[in-house]
Design an enzyme around this catalytic site. Structure first.
Site, PDB file in Angstrom:
ATOM      1  N   THR A   1      -3.405   5.475  -3.623  1.00 43.61           N
ATOM      2  CA  THR A   1      -2.245   6.136  -3.013  1.00 43.61           C
ATOM      3  C   THR A   1      -0.989   5.909  -3.835  1.00 43.61           C
ATOM      4  OG1 THR A   1      -2.075   4.181  -1.632  1.00 43.61           O
ATOM      5  CG2 THR A   1      -3.024   6.110  -0.642  1.00 43.61           C
ATOM      6  N   THR A   2      -0.912   4.737  -4.468  1.00 43.59           N
ATOM      7  CA  THR A   2       0.288   4.441  -5.266  1.00 43.59           C
ATOM      8  C   THR A   2       0.256   5.235  -6.566  1.00 43.59           C
ATOM      9  OG1 THR A   2       0.028   2.221  -4.395  1.00 43.59           O
ATOM     10  CG2 THR A   2       1.711   2.538  -6.041  1.00 43.59           C
TER      11      THR A   2
ATOM     12  N   ASP B   1       0.867  -1.169   0.000  1.00 44.44           N
ATOM     13  CA  ASP B   1       0.000   0.000   0.000  1.00 44.44           C
ATOM     14  C   ASP B   1       0.910   1.228   0.000  1.00 44.44           C
ATOM     15  OD1 ASP B   1      -2.335   1.503   0.329  1.00 44.44           O
ATOM     16  OD2 ASP B   1      -1.930   1.697   2.454  1.00 44.44           O
TER      17      ASP B   1
ATOM     18  N   ASP C   1      -9.030  -0.148   2.531  1.00 43.03           N
ATOM     19  CA  ASP C   1      -9.110   0.381   1.169  1.00 43.03           C
ATOM     20  C   ASP C   1     -10.404  -0.051   0.509  1.00 43.03           C
ATOM     21  OD1 ASP C   1      -6.748   1.508   1.528  1.00 43.03           O
ATOM     22  OD2 ASP C   1      -5.646   0.473  -0.043  1.00 43.03           O
TER      23      ASP C   1
END
Length: 546
Positions: free
Chosen positions: A95-96, A62, A393
Site C-alpha cells: 500500500t505504501t 501501514d 498483511d
C-alpha cells in the site's frame, strides 16, 4: 450605448479551474500525499501517530491505515487515497509503495507538461511502458514450491520485516502461515482462501506478545448461560442454531383480552409446553453443547441444565459460521428439523477459561478445522491494533503466494531491473514518446531511493552503484539492504515478494497517474464565505514518531 454584457454560463457560486493550473495542482496534491507516506517504506520505517476526531489514537506505518484516517479536500489527493485502499483489498500488501510510485510518476510528468507536451502523448507512453513492465516482471518472476515451509516463511518474513512486529517475526510468520493453511479450502479444483471470514483475530490486552498463537479451532468471548452448566467437555457434540429458545412473541404489539382466569393459566402453560417441546427436540440428538445466535429463556436454560447440556447464547453470526466450519456442524434454523448429521463432532475439547476479567469459550483441538482464531496478546490496545494490521498483511501475502506461486526479488531489485530494461528499450524508440517512456524508468527508481533515504545511507552513491550493477548480466536480483543501505543480492538475503503484489502495484500506480494527467478542468460548487483559505490544497498534518 452599453457594451456587450458578460455571459454567465456557470452559476455564481461555482468555481472553475482549467488547463495547466489544474494539472499542476493535481500533481502537487499527489506529491504531498506521497511525501507523507514516504518515510513509511522499508524495514527502517517510521511510524505515524494520528488522532481521529473522536480522540482515539492510531499508531501505524501501514500506508493504507494512515491515509484512511487523514481528512483531505483536494479531489486528486482523494483519488490517491482510494488507490491505497484498492491495493489493500486486492492484494493486502504494497500500500505504501503504490502511493509513492504514483506520486513519482506524476512528478516526472510535470517536466513534460511545462515543455508544452500534450498530456495524451505522455499517457500513451505511460500505457506502453506499463505493458512492457508487466511482461518484464513476468520474465523476472520465479516459481516457488508452496509446500516448502522454509521458503514460505522467508516470503512472509520479508513482508513482516518492514512492519512494527519484526521483533517477533518468526512467531508472526508461523502464525500467518498456519492460519492461511488452515482456512485454505479446495472444492472442484477451485482454491478458496477467505481470510476475512474464517481467520478471526481476537485481541486480548495483557500477557506477552510471545503468548500469541493460532488455535486449532474457535474462541468466542462468551460464558455459559447458567452457572451450573459444565465448563469443560471432552469430545462435545455441538449443535448450532440461529433461532431463539424462547416463546415466540408477536412482532408488533399484540393485545390479548382475557375474560376467565383459567385462560391466563392456559396461556402460561402453552408457553411452557412450547419451550419444553423445543428442548425435547434438542435433546433428541443428545448434544453436549448448544450455541445459538439469539436468546435463551430462563425456562429453556433450566431444561437444558437438567439434561446436562451446556448452552451459549447470542453468538455473532460470523462466529457461528466459523464454529460450523471448524467442527463440521450445520447451522439449523428450526429445532424440529434437527437431524443427526447436523451435529458437529469435529472438536475434541470445549472449555471456558477466564483471561483477565472476561470469560472466553474455546472450542479447540478440531480434527480438520477449516476456520481458526488467532489470539493476540500484547501490552496495550494500540500495539495490538498495529500487530493485527501487520498480521493481516502477512496473511494476505501468504494467500497471494498460495494462489499464484510466483516470486520477484524485493528490496528495490525488481524496480531497478524493470527500470534498466525500460531504459534499454527506449533507446530503440523514435519520436517524442521516448522521453516520457524513459521517465517511467526513472520514476521506478524512487522505491530503492526511498529505501536508501530511510536508512540514512548516501543516496546518490548507492543508487549509482546499483544502476551500474544492473547493467551487468545476471544481476537482476541485486537491491538495497533496507537495514544498512548497502547493496546486496536479494537471493542471499532471502527477500522475496509475490508477483501478484508487484503487478497490482505497478498497474494501480500507472493507471492513477494516467487518470490524474487526463484531468484538465475542475468545477466545484463554491462554499460559503469565509472559506477562501480552503482553495490551497492543504497538506494534512501527520506527526512522525521518532
Amino acid at each position: 450605448m452599453m457594451g456587450p454584457r458578460p455571459v454567465l454560463v456557470l452559476s455564481q457560486n461555482m468555481k472553475r479551474e482549467s488547463g495547466r493550473k489544474v494539472q499542476t495542482g493535481n500533481i502537487t496534491a499527489a506529491k504531498t500525499i506521497a511525501d507523507i507516506i514516504r518515510t513509511c517504506l522499508g524495514p527502517r520505517a517510521m511510524m505515524k501517530m494520528l488522532l481521529d476526531p473522536m480522540g482515539g489514537i492510531v499508531m501505524t506505518n501501514d500506508g493504507n491505515a494512515i491515509l484512511r484516517e487523514i481528512q483531505v479536500q483536494h479531489p486528486a489527493a482523494k483519488s490517491m487515497i482510494e488507490i491505497s485502499r484498492t491495493q489493500d483489498e486486492e492484494v493486502g500488501d504494497g500500500t505504501t509503495s503504490v502511493i509513492i510510485l504514483a506520486g513519482e510518476m506524476l512528478s516526472v510528468a510535470e517536466h513534460f507538461l511545462e515543455q508544452q507536451m500534450h498530456p495524451t502523448v505522455i499517457i500513451g507512453a505511460y500505457r506502453k511502458a506499463l505493458d512492457d513492465m508487466i511482461s518484464i516482471l513476468k520474465k523476472i518472476g520465479t516459481p516457488v514450491d508452496v509446500n516448502n515451509k522454509e521458503m514460505m516463511l522467508k516470503i512472509i518474513k520479508s513482508a513482516i520485516n518492514t512492519k512494527a512486529i519484526n521483533r517477533w517475526s518468526d512467531l508472526a510468520c508461523s502464525i500467518a502461515l498456519d492460519a492461511v493453511k488452515t482456512v485454505e479450502f479446495e472444492e472442484n479444483g477451485r482454491k478458496e482462501i477467505d481470510i476475512k471470514k474464517y481467520a478471526k483475530v481476537e485481541k486480548i490486552p495483557g500477557g506477552f506478545s510471545e503468548d500469541s498463537c493460532v488455535l486449532r479451532g474457535i474462541m468466542v468471548n462468551k460464558d455459559v448461560t447458567h452457572p451450573r452448566m459444565r465448563r469443560l467437555i471432552k469430545n462435545p457434540r455441538i449443535v448450532l442454531l440461529d433461532c431463539s429458545l424462547e416463546y415466540k412473541k408477536g412482532e408488533s404489539q399484540t393485545d390479548i383480552e382475557i375474560t376467565r382466569e383459567e385462560d391466563f393459566a392456559r396461556i402460561l402453560q402453552m408457553e411452557e409446553e412450547y419451550i419444553q417441546q423445543i428442548c425435547e427436540d434438542l435433546m433428541r440428538v443428545k448434544p453436549d453443547l448448544v450455541i445459538t445466535e439469539k436468546g435463551i429463556s430462563d425456562l429453556a436454560q433450566h431444561y437444558l441444565m437438567r439434561a446436562n447440556i451446556t448452552a451459549i447464547r447470542r453468538v455473532r453470526k460470523t462466529d457461528n459460521n466459523r464454529i460450523a466450519r471448524a467442527c463440521g456442524a450445520r447451522i439449523v434454523s428450526r429445532t424440529d428439523e434437527l437431524r443427526e448429521e447436523d451435529v458437529g463432532t469435529g472438536a475434541r475439547l470445549f472449555e471456558v477459561k477466564k483471561i483477565g476479567d472476561e470469560y472466553f469459550a474455546f472450542i479447540t483441538d478440531c480434527k480438520d478445522p477449516k476456520a481458526c482464531t488467532i489470539v493476540l496478546r500484547g501490552a496495550s490496545k494500540e500495539i495490538l491494533a498495529e500487530v493485527e494490521r501487520n498480521l493481516q498483511d502477512a496473511m494476505q501475502v501468504c494467500r497471494n503466494v498460495l494462489i499464484d506461486p510466483q516470486l520477484v526479488p524485493g528490496g528495490g531489485a525488481t524496480e531497478m531491473a524493470v527500470s534498466h530494461a525500460l531504459t534499454e528499450k527506449s533507446k530503440g524508440m523514435t519520436g517524442v514518446e521516448q522521453w516520457p517512456y524513459r521517465a517511467v524508468a526513472q520514476a521506478l527508481e524512487v522505491i530503492p531511493r526511498t529505501l536508501i533515504q530511510n536508512c540514512g545511507a548516501s543516496t546518490i552513491r548507492v543508487l549509482t552503484s546499483l544502476r551500474a550493477k544492473h547493467t551487468q548480466e545476471g544481476s537482476q536480483t541485486w537491491g538495497v539492504n533496507g537495514e544498512s543501505g548497502a547493496l546486496v543480492d536479494m537471493k542471499d538475503l532471502g527477500i522475496w515478494e509475490p508477483l501478484a503484489v508487484k503487478l497490482q502495484t505497478y498497474k494501480t500506480a500507472v493507471e492513477t497517474a494516467v487518470l490524474l494527467l487526463r484531468i484538465d478542468d475542475i468545477v466545484s460548487g463554491h462554499k460559503k464565505k469565509g472559506d477562501d483559505q480552503s482553495k490551497q490544497p492543504a497538506a494534512p498534518e501527520a506527526t512522525a514518531q521518532e
